[in-house]
Design a protein around this motif. Structure first.
Motif, mmCIF file in Angstrom:
data_model
loop_
_atom_site.group_PDB
_atom_site.id
_atom_site.type_symbol
_atom_site.label_atom_id
_atom_site.label_comp_id
_atom_site.label_asym_id
_atom_site.label_seq_id
_atom_site.Cartn_x
_atom_site.Cartn_y
_atom_site.Cartn_z
ATOM 1 N N PRO A 145 0.813 -1.218 0.000
ATOM 2 C CA PRO A 145 0.000 0.000 0.000
ATOM 3 C C PRO A 145 0.849 1.272 0.000
ATOM 4 O O PRO A 145 2.040 1.236 0.323
ATOM 5 C CB PRO A 145 -0.814 -0.117 1.291
ATOM 6 N N VAL A 146 0.220 2.377 -0.342
ATOM 7 C CA VAL A 146 0.880 3.685 -0.334
ATOM 8 C C VAL A 146 1.250 4.040 1.104
ATOM 9 O O VAL A 146 0.443 3.903 2.022
ATOM 10 C CB VAL A 146 -0.055 4.754 -0.935
ATOM 11 N N SER A 147 2.481 4.491 1.303
ATOM 12 C CA SER A 147 2.970 4.784 2.660
ATOM 13 C C SER A 147 2.346 6.070 3.197
ATOM 14 O O SER A 147 1.837 6.905 2.457
ATOM 15 C CB SER A 147 4.499 4.928 2.646
ATOM 16 N N GLU A 148 2.419 6.233 4.530
ATOM 17 C CA GLU A 148 1.887 7.431 5.163
ATOM 18 C C GLU A 148 2.665 8.678 4.727
ATOM 19 O O GLU A 148 2.075 9.741 4.528
ATOM 20 C CB GLU A 148 1.925 7.294 6.689
ATOM 21 N N GLU A 196 4.090 9.113 1.867
ATOM 22 C CA GLU A 196 3.637 9.391 0.500
ATOM 23 C C GLU A 196 2.282 10.090 0.524
ATOM 24 O O GLU A 196 2.033 11.039 -0.226
ATOM 25 C CB GLU A 196 3.555 8.070 -0.261
ATOM 26 N N LYS A 197 1.400 9.641 1.389
ATOM 27 C CA LYS A 197 0.082 10.270 1.512
ATOM 28 C C LYS A 197 0.204 11.714 1.988
ATOM 29 O O LYS A 197 -0.504 12.605 1.487
ATOM 30 C CB LYS A 197 -0.789 9.478 2.493
ATOM 31 N N ASP A 198 1.100 11.951 2.959
ATOM 32 C CA ASP A 198 1.295 13.319 3.457
ATOM 33 C C ASP A 198 1.775 14.243 2.343
ATOM 34 O O ASP A 198 1.311 15.380 2.211
ATOM 35 C CB ASP A 198 2.311 13.321 4.605
ATOM 36 N N THR A 199 2.716 13.744 1.535
ATOM 37 C CA THR A 199 3.212 14.540 0.408
ATOM 38 C C THR A 199 2.092 14.821 -0.576
ATOM 39 O O THR A 199 1.947 15.945 -1.074
ATOM 40 C CB THR A 199 4.351 13.793 -0.311
ATOM 41 N N LEU A 200 1.292 13.826 -0.835
ATOM 42 C CA LEU A 200 0.191 13.968 -1.783
ATOM 43 C C LEU A 200 -0.856 14.960 -1.267
ATOM 44 O O LEU A 200 -1.406 15.761 -2.039
ATOM 45 C CB LEU A 200 -0.429 12.601 -2.045
ATOM 46 N N ARG A 201 -1.108 14.938 0.031
ATOM 47 C CA ARG A 201 -2.060 15.903 0.607
ATOM 48 C C ARG A 201 -1.565 17.332 0.410
ATOM 49 O O ARG A 201 -2.340 18.235 0.050
ATOM 50 C CB ARG A 201 -2.259 15.624 2.097
ATOM 51 N N LYS A 202 -0.276 17.547 0.645
ATOM 52 C CA LYS A 202 0.297 18.890 0.472
ATOM 53 C C LYS A 202 0.182 19.345 -0.975
ATOM 54 O O LYS A 202 -0.139 20.503 -1.261
ATOM 55 C CB LYS A 202 1.764 18.884 0.909
ATOM 56 N N ILE A 203 0.449 18.433 -1.899
ATOM 57 C CA ILE A 203 0.409 18.798 -3.318
ATOM 58 C C ILE A 203 -1.024 19.102 -3.752
ATOM 59 O O ILE A 203 -1.271 20.066 -4.489
ATOM 60 C CB ILE A 203 1.024 17.671 -4.175
ATOM 61 N N THR A 204 -1.992 18.300 -3.320
ATOM 62 C CA THR A 204 -3.381 18.549 -3.722
ATOM 63 C C THR A 204 -3.924 19.845 -3.114
ATOM 64 O O THR A 204 -4.813 20.477 -3.688
ATOM 65 C CB THR A 204 -4.298 17.375 -3.326
ATOM 66 N N LYS A 205 -3.384 20.247 -1.975
ATOM 67 C CA LYS A 205 -3.819 21.505 -1.366
ATOM 68 C C LYS A 205 -3.223 22.719 -2.079
ATOM 69 O O LYS A 205 -3.862 23.772 -2.177
ATOM 70 C CB LYS A 205 -3.435 21.534 0.118
ATOM 71 N N LEU A 227 -7.443 6.848 -1.444
ATOM 72 C CA LEU A 227 -6.830 8.144 -1.765
ATOM 73 C C LEU A 227 -7.854 9.133 -2.309
ATOM 74 O O LEU A 227 -7.852 10.309 -1.927
ATOM 75 C CB LEU A 227 -5.690 7.948 -2.758
ATOM 76 N N ALA A 228 -8.711 8.684 -3.203
ATOM 77 C CA ALA A 228 -9.697 9.595 -3.785
ATOM 78 C C ALA A 228 -10.746 10.012 -2.762
ATOM 79 O O ALA A 228 -11.342 11.089 -2.866
ATOM 80 C CB ALA A 228 -10.368 8.942 -4.990
ATOM 81 N N GLY A 229 -10.951 9.178 -1.754
ATOM 82 C CA GLY A 229 -11.893 9.546 -0.707
ATOM 83 C C GLY A 229 -11.341 10.590 0.243
ATOM 84 O O GLY A 229 -12.099 11.290 0.917
#
Length: 298
Positions: free
Chosen positions: A98-101, A103-112, A139-141
């Motif tokens: 699964p996607v790591s935490e 990675e998710k944190d980075t993705l949250r920053k980028i989407t914001k 992720l999409a949720g």
């Protein structure tokens, strides 16, 4: 019809297939690829022109925690490339779990910070459908994406869908690059990266990350190209390994690099390789800059 352009940055952690995706989108090899992390060290521009539409892609180094000046340079490059992009492709790979935490944190920053983020789920040819669906749902949720596209950059599955999803974001604008080119990389940089790719593929884990390649001569002689390149490593022991017994490894590196270069340049190539030692060059600002990574403090 009016000309249109869109700028796209390809981001993600190391080894998720960003460079393979760029090459697949272009139908040309402009970025080197290997199984080792942090293969891409600088930003690489790929240009695809289809009629009046021009797509300008930027491949970036994999997002990681830097351990030296070279690593810091790579992260600065990756960060700067997302600032002015019209679209960001964030590539994830769930074939190894699964996607790591982080990675998710980075993705949250980028989407914001970026309104137009595409989630590209790569390596679906090596992932079961349940894991793909779970990743999309999770992720999409949690984050807002303009599009979520499962693909295999290696086989080409789903890659054609990407441009269709990008088309609504094209902006009326003159093309920034000539319609007949697919990269803005200088010829010297292209051949240096080809040589480094062969080292990455042939060497054991420790050595390739401490290697830089500098093309010192690039001349046309009697319908052939003469190229002299210097391979820099950090230890005498590494130099011996790169050269190999009776020069066998260096010859192999040169043979594979020449084969690729001749296909890229459409010409016969004489490739002259030398190996030199510059201890701890990744920690020395002057050498990091001299080897072409010259904005490490940006």
């Amino acid at each position: 019809m009016a000309q249109k352009t869109v700028f796209i940055t390809i981001a993600g952690k190391p080894n998720v297939g960003k460079s393979t995706l760029l090459n697949s989108l272009l139908g040309e090899k402009v970025a080197i690829v290997s199984k080792k992390p942090q293969t891409t060290r600088t930003r690489i521009t790929g240009i695809l022109t289809e009629g009046e539409n021009q797509y300008v892609f930027t491949d970036t180094p994999g997002l990681h925690k830097p351990k030296n000046l070279l690593g810091q340079y790579m992260m600065n490059v990756a960060g700067n490339a997302t600032v002015d992009a019209d679209i960001i492709f964030f590539v994830v790979d769930v074939s190894n779990g699964p996607v790591s935490e982080n990675e998710k944190d980075t993705l949250r920053k980028i989407t914001k910070s970026s309104p137009n983020v595409f989630l590209i789920i790569n390596k679906v040819d090596r992932t079961n459908k349940t894991d793909i669906a779970k990743t999309i749902s999770e992720l999409a949720g949690d984050m807002d994406f303009k599009s979520v596209i499962p693909i295999s950059a290696l086989t080409g599955e789903g890659v054609d869908i990407i441009l269709k999803e990008v088309n609504p974001f094209l902006v009326e604008s003159p093309h920034f690059f000539p319609d007949d080119i697919y990269t803005d990389q200088p010829e010297r940089q292209i051949i240096a990266e080809v040589i480094r790719e062969k080292i990455l593929r042939l060497m054991e884990d420790e050595i390739p990350h401490g290697v830089a390649v500098v093309v010192e001569e690039f001349k046309e002689k009697k319908n052939a190209l003469f190229i002299r390149a210097e391979i820099y490593c950090e230890k005498e022991a590494h130099k011996r390994i790169i050269i190999g017994k009776n020069g066998a490894m260096l010859k192999k590196i040169g043979m594979y690099a020449r084969e690729d270069a001749e296909k890229l340049f459409g010409a016969s190539i004489y490739l002259d390789l030398w190996v030199k030692v510059k201890e701890n060059w990744r920690e020395r600002q002057s050498l990091v800059s001299n080897f072409g990574y010259n904005d490490a403090n940006e």
